[in-house]
Design an enzyme around this catalytic site. Sequence first.
Site: not given
Length: 456
Positions: A18, A351, A371, A25, A336, A362, A390
């Site tokens: 099911r 990122y 990377n 399962k 990451k 900062n 930035s």
Amino acid sequence: MTQRKTAAVILAAGKGTRMKSRLPKVMHPVAGRPMILHVLATLRPLKLDRAVVVLGPGMDAVAAAVAPHPVAIQAKQRGTGDAVMAARQALGRFTGDALVIYGDTPLLSPATLRRVLAARRRLPRPAIVVLGFEPADPAAYGRLVLARDGSLDAIVEYRDASRPERAIGLCNSGVMAADARLLFELLGEIDNRNAKREYYLTDIVARARARNLRCAVVRAPADELLGVNSRAELALAEAAVQARLRKAALEGGATLLDPSSVYFTHDTEIGRDVTIGPGVVFGPGVRVGEGAEIRAFCHIEGAVIGPGAVVGPFARLRPGAVIGAGAHIGNYVEIKQATIEPGAKVNHLSYIGDARVGADTNIGAGTITCNYDGFLKSRTDIGRGAFIGSNTALVAPVTIGDGAIIGAGSVITRDVAADSLAVTRAEQREAKGWAARYRRRKLAQKAARKTAKGQD
């Protein structure tokens, strides 16, 4: 209570038709962990002497997941009694109590199983103890028929039950405990003369009663005994486990601003005075230190968040992210395999992968660590107290020294020394009056087009 050795037989050979899935399962996850591993985790506090998992042929993925526990193979699915018999060789000459449970019951608690074992060992010791429950809708569960003295007289499967028996509200969970030797003796006596032509484990109660052996029932909350046989039941199990995890977080001293929208994994660790906003999802392997704040709509997995850190809203922390004490990870930031040291800030649209960001550094909006070159991952190392302007691209492998400043819009491909300024943007040029001349020329072109169109 007399101490006896205890073994468990976990029945997990069901195909789960099911579920409509190629995945066995019992491998379907609840709170980020396969159901079968929930069951084994439930057994761990009982300190069993042995546990055998009964599988069907070809269930290699399940066998790998439950290792180092031994497995037994039920060659053909001929009922629960046949499944338990398949474990006999794996148990060998074990003497003591055998606890039979199911691999698709992830909500069962150690406390309930302890009560089953305690009842089995309490004098006068019953031959078999069955775990019963009273669901709101008994549906097709087997019924527990009690004698006048409250002992268990029989278990009747729904398909074989009479109308009065179907009216009984006390149902069989399938969980039971018995002396291991007696269990297999009784299983050797059962047959498959029933509606499903299967060997029912439940028939051992009738065999025990035929020997004038006493059997008993222990009642448990119905919400612990949900067996998952469909996607709908899997969703119910997930909801129940999430409710438990949210309650535990609240009782542990965390604030959940909208508890029903927060999703935990079975191993999420939340410190005291943590605040968690709406829509936060925790994947496996997350630890959050005291006083941290996780703002709305963050997705976090495999990450460690230090005390007093602020994460989000809309941040994603992937495996290997380590956020130091008091660090800030802002909106639309992805981290990451990177360490963000204490007091550092990565606040906007950035990122940071395979990197170290030094304390109090900062990171400006739009900064990325480049990377991956299409073949290999390389690291970026940013020192303490640096300032990354930035829209900067840091092309790894690269090192930015302590206190260095990177001008906005730079593409950094070489190491930058401590306290240095690195800028790679093109020189700014200015043509005075050019914009006004451009607008006049374009307006004239537009007017000429309109005139030409009107003459057509």
